[in-house]
Scaffold this active site. Structure first.
Site, PDB file in Angstrom:
ATOM      1  N   ASP A 494      51.630  60.087  65.382  1.00 28.02           N
ATOM      2  CA  ASP A 494      52.206  58.783  65.671  1.00 28.02           C
ATOM      3  C   ASP A 494      50.882  57.903  66.221  1.00 28.02           C
ATOM      4  O   ASP A 494      51.006  56.585  65.872  1.00 28.02           O
ATOM      5  CB  ASP A 494      53.883  58.226  66.430  1.00 28.02           C
ATOM      6  CG  ASP A 494      54.267  58.451  66.219  1.00 28.02           C
ATOM      7  OD1 ASP A 494      54.515  58.803  64.732  1.00 28.02           O
ATOM      8  OD2 ASP A 494      55.574  58.799  66.706  1.00 28.02           O
TER       9      ASP A 494
HETATM   10  C1  BGC Z   1      53.820  57.745  72.055  1.00 28.23           C
HETATM   11  C2  BGC Z   1      54.008  59.074  70.590  1.00 28.23           C
HETATM   12  C3  BGC Z   1      55.213  58.580  70.403  1.00 28.23           C
HETATM   13  C4  BGC Z   1      56.422  57.213  69.304  1.00 28.23           C
HETATM   14  C5  BGC Z   1      57.216  56.796  69.131  1.00 28.23           C
HETATM   15  C6  BGC Z   1      53.508  56.939  71.163  1.00 28.23           C
HETATM   16  O1  BGC Z   1      53.687  55.738  72.080  1.00 28.23           O
HETATM   17  O2  BGC Z   1      52.382  58.045  71.983  1.00 28.23           O
HETATM   18  O3  BGC Z   1      54.006  59.981  71.143  1.00 28.23           O
HETATM   19  O4  BGC Z   1      55.564  59.504  68.915  1.00 28.23           O
HETATM   20  O5  BGC Z   1      55.127  56.265  70.849  1.00 28.23           O
HETATM   21  O6  BGC Z   1      56.847  55.500  68.743  1.00 28.23           O
HETATM   22  C1  NOJ Z   2      56.533  61.911  69.302  1.00 30.11           C
HETATM   23  C2  NOJ Z   2      57.028  61.829  68.151  1.00 30.11           C
HETATM   24  O1  NOJ Z   2      59.177  61.427  68.166  1.00 30.11           O
HETATM   25  C3  NOJ Z   2      56.736  62.272  67.197  1.00 30.11           C
HETATM   26  O2  NOJ Z   2      57.750  62.076  65.621  1.00 30.11           O
HETATM   27  C4  NOJ Z   2      55.334  62.294  67.158  1.00 30.11           C
HETATM   28  O3  NOJ Z   2      54.943  63.498  65.927  1.00 30.11           O
HETATM   29  C5  NOJ Z   2      55.092  62.924  68.188  1.00 30.11           C
HETATM   30  N1  NOJ Z   2      55.139  62.015  69.015  1.00 30.11           N
HETATM   31  C6  NOJ Z   2      53.378  62.748  68.014  1.00 30.11           C
HETATM   32  O4  NOJ Z   2      52.701  61.748  68.155  1.00 30.11           O
END
Ligand code: BGC
Ligand code: NOJ
Length: 825
Positions: A494
């Protein structure tokens, strides 16, 4: 070194916390259907119905000071002292404290000055009730007359409003009290048709419903007025902050124990009128509810039903193997965590506030992989719900609200990996169940209006299989200059925001930027596509549709060629091409030279069969592996890069910036299983396994019984420290790694494929697996000390032909028990 905070009780499937001051609150979940509770080891947490944002029943303030205050509290007033069996909020010293974290329940026991108070909290299957069974025992030589005070703070259901809009909320609170039942009826007069009831079956001698009366205005929960004064005030809340509290007065001879219950319920009016008289709620349903749970034996029966349901759930997969962590985690805790992730996606934990995120499209599809063997019927419904939030061009809403099941873009959109996970989850479901009828289920697309015709019928909605085709076509259509899939806003990572270019601190990385016309490509999506396309092709083979299988394999071949031609950096797979066409994850960069995700997915998708898949995994070992798991990339980014986005926003060594993101570690473990190295697969598994962290718990800090999303990498000053436990894709994928990769019990269309990949030193193992209603008792022996390779399989005494590299044991009739003997070699 032993863990000073607690230990596993494997026999009872409990984790026993023996000190309340754990390095971080250690959490458990109550409920698995509609009513859910978060419950920490000191009784903190809250309760909600279906949706932690829209139906929050009790209040909780995240990141409060002190941390984790607010919950399902009992205050004990005994001989002038006040204490809590769970230590908080008063934090009076206890002579003994224990929290037994069980499957769907927590039993918190405290003892002080010859009085033992035990609080068993759980939500029984199929009921909208949270039960607290309380036992008070006089362990002193003299008579005791303690008084107990219960405490919950009601929430006004919509959690964000509840936490922010005080100009309204301070004026709307309403309660009614009838006998030992406290009714929280706020907003019943307008659009709601539900209320909350909190009752007690013990000897109630008083109550309070106003927080200001019970706690005080300037006091904290640790010095709440009523329990310290020893007398309830009978307060009725008018606005401000309604609470529920009972005063229970006991009289106990030495050795005597008294047991009673508190019941907290979500009651829906259904077709009843809301009011029985002006301003008086019609409480018939509530009275029935209280009566039902006050009946003798009702709470014990409900607890027995909960335990029985977990016996049944866990009977679907059992292992005995030489590694105690694998055995313990796979038999109990990993499956338990998979239930939580399936139910709650990424919505409510101690790291997810229940307000931000609902059911993630990508997340829930992956969660299903670790859950589908437990309750396939629920997995089936989830697939249909998810598919219905896809748009007709293949775009997916990135999340939906569990209460409404309607997709929204609140946490972003245009993640060009989302749709592919639906292919994996659907195929996993079909392989598990053999139920191909799901493919014909009408799901429809979220952006299509399906008109109701004059005869009452609606236009036919497109089937689930149609969605899978749409998903494959979507990636084929959205490819960039190298023939690789476009990344859109981001892929699984993400924070790899190649189209964000955000210079504005007031915007979210997850929603900023514009993907239109962008050429940024993802090598990870390429690998994921290869795997998804092969799954779909295999499904078509199974359906007897060879030309469709051929067509999809043709599409796969195109992406494979592009991946192998343009996705390779020389020693490993690139991660992406950015919006300007520059490679990401290349040796030529000074930071972020090698990433983990594309190494895992290219292997799982079958790219680099010429040896590059293995070379890439070796590069992961060389550049990314640590004793606490594999870091996401190296070197960590030390400066913000506009063209890469949120990933470069984190300090080095945490989260997506070179943290150990346990979820993606599992793909490497699985890839090693595919390539036949069980020693590396298990070593990798153990490096992130929480049960193996007990000897470094003050560094690790989180629950030793569930996987965490991240562990700080070596670039961080806090190397080895975990964050974001519970709601992480690590749970489902680890179950896949262990059950299908290492132990090699793989549901397949024709039956159960057995193809283990174990450490060479293992002499063998046993698995009991429920599959399509039959039970397989699988015994694997390893006389030659190999990692992978099946020499023979004998099913009920008969040899399976051609049992090399994983023969498929044909599905047996439901209800039968099948003995499977496998010899590796
Ligand atoms: C986090 C990710 C997460 C995303 C969700 C980010 O700030 O680092 O792990 O999946 O937010 O919106
Ligand atoms: C957490 C999110 O829930 C997931 O969808 C994503 O793939 C991972 N973070 C990695 O960014």
């Amino acid at each position: 070194m032993a863990n000073p905070y607690g230990h596993f009780d494997d026999e009872r499937r409990e984790y026993v916390i023996t000190r309340p001051d754990t390095p971080w609150p250690w959490l458990n979940y109550l409920g698995q259907d509609d009513l859910f509770g978060l419950c920490t080891n000191t009784g903190g947490g809250y309760t909600f119905w279906r949706d932690a944002k829209l139906r929050r029943l009790t209040r909780y303030r995240y990141n409060n000071v002190p941390l984790d205050s607010g919950g399902r509290y009992l205050y004990v007033h005994d001989g002038g002292t006040v204490w809590n069996p769970g230590w908080k909020p008063v934090k009076a010293a206890l002579d003994r404290y224990e929290c037994r974290v069980g499957l769907g329940y927590s039993r918190i026991t405290g003892e002080r000055d010859g009085l033992e108070v035990s609080q068993l909290v759980f939500v029984p299957p199929g009921h909208d009730v949270e039960l607290w069974q309380v036992s008070v025992r006089n362990t002193s030589p003299g008579r005791k007359q303690p008084r107990l005070f219960s405490f919950v703070e009601f929430a006004f259901y919509e959690a964000l409003v509840d936490l922010t809009n005080y100009q309204r909320t301070y004026s709307i609170g309403e309660v009614e009290v009838e006998g030992a039942a406290i009714y929280h009826v706020t907003e019943l007069r307008e659009r709601r048709d539900h209320y909350t009831v909190f009752a007690c079956t013990g000897p109630v001698t008083g109550f309070d419903t106003s927080r200001e009366a019970f706690v005080g205005v300037h006091e904290g929960l640790h010095e709440a007025r009523v329990p310290f004064s020893g007398r309830a005030t009978g307060s009725i809340a008018h606005g401000w902050n309604p609470i529920g509290s009972h005063e229970v007065s006991l009289d106990l001879e030495p050795g005597e124990e008294q047991t009673f219950a508190f019941v907290l319920g979500f009651v829906q009016q259904g077709d009843l009128p809301k009011f029985e008289a002006p301003q008086v709620a019609d409480k018939r349903r509530g009275r029935e509810f209280v009566a039902r749970w006050s009946a003798p034996g009702a709470v014990d029966e409900a607890f027995a039903a909960l335990n029985h349901s977990w016996d049944e759930l866990l009977d679907g997969f059992r292992v005995e193997c030489p590694d105690p962590h694998v055995t313990r985690m796979a038999n109990t805790w990993n499956q338990y965590q998979c239930m939580a992730t399936f139910n709650l996606s990424r919505s409510a934990s101690l790291f997810e506030s229940g307000i931000g995120r609902g059911m993630g499209f990508r997340d829930s599809n992956q969660d299903l992989l670790g859950f589908v063997h437990m309750v396939p019927a629920r997995a089936r419904q989830r697939l249909l719900d998810l598919a219905a939030t896809q748009l007709s061009d293949g775009t997916c809403f990135h999340q939906y609200q569990p209460l409404t099941k309607k997709g929204n873009a609140d946490v972003g959109g245009d993640f060009y990996d989302d749709h592919l996970w639906l292919v994996l989850s659907t195929c996993a479901y079909v392989k598990e169940t053999g139920d191909v009828s799901v493919l014909d289920e009408p799901c429809g697309y979220a952006d299509v209006e399906y008109p109701v015709r004059s005869d009452g019928a609606t236009d036919p909605r497109e089937s689930l299989l149609h969605h899978l085709e749409t998903s494959i076509a979507y990636t084929m259509a959205k490819r960039g200059p190298h023939g690789l899939p476009l990344i859109g806003h981001a892929d699984w990572n993400d924070c790899l925001n190649l189209n964000c270019f955000s210079t504005e601190p007031n915007e979210s990385f997850q929603t900023a930027g514009d993907v239109a016309g962008s050429q940024a490509e993802s090598v990870m999506i390429a690998g994921l596509f290869l795997a998804a396309a092969e799954e779909l092709a295999a499904l078509y083979d199974h359906l007897g549709r060879p030309s469709d299988a051929h067509r999809v394999r043709g599409q796969r071949a195109e992406v494979l060629a592009a991946t192998e031609a343009h996705g390779w950096d020389g020693e490993w797979w690139l991660r992406a091409y950015d919006a300007a066409g520059a490679p990401v994850g290349t040796h030529a960069d000074d930071e972020g030279r090698i990433f983990v995700e594309s190494q895992g997915w290219c292997a799982l998708g079958g790219a680099g069969a010429d040896g590059r898949a293995r070379q890439a995994l070796e590069a992961v070992e060389t550049h990314l592996a640590t004793p606490n798991g594999i870091v996401l990339q190296q070197p960590a980014y030390t400066r913000y890069r506009l063209e890469l986005g949120e990933i470069t926003s984190y300090p080095p060594g945490v989260k997506e910036n070179a943290g150990i993101f346990c979820h993606n570690n599992t793909w490497i473990h699985l890839a090693w299983c595919r390539l036949g190295d069980g020693d590396r697969a298990l070593a990798g598994y153990l490096s992130v396994c929480p049960s193996a962290k007990e000897d470094q718990i003050d560094t690790y800090r989180l629950e030793p019984y569930v996987y965490a999303q991240t562990i700080a990498g070596p670039d961080s000053p806090t190397f080895g420290e975990a964050k974001n436990s519970w709601l992480t894709g690590t749970a489902a994928w680890t179950f896949v790694v262990v059950s299908q990769g290492i132990l090699g019990v793989q549901p397949d269309h024709a039956g159960l494929r057995i193809d283990p990949c174990i450490p060479r030193s293992w002499p063998g193992f046993r698995v009991t697996r429920r599959f399509r209603g039959a039970t397989y008792e699988i015994t694997v022996t390893n006389p030659d000390g190999v990692s992978k390779g099946v020499r023979s399989i004998v099913v009920d005494g008969r040899a399976v032909e051609g049992a090399v590299d994983g023969a498929v044991v044909p599905a047996a009739p439901a209800g039968t028990v099948v003995a499977v003997e496998v010899v590796l070699g």
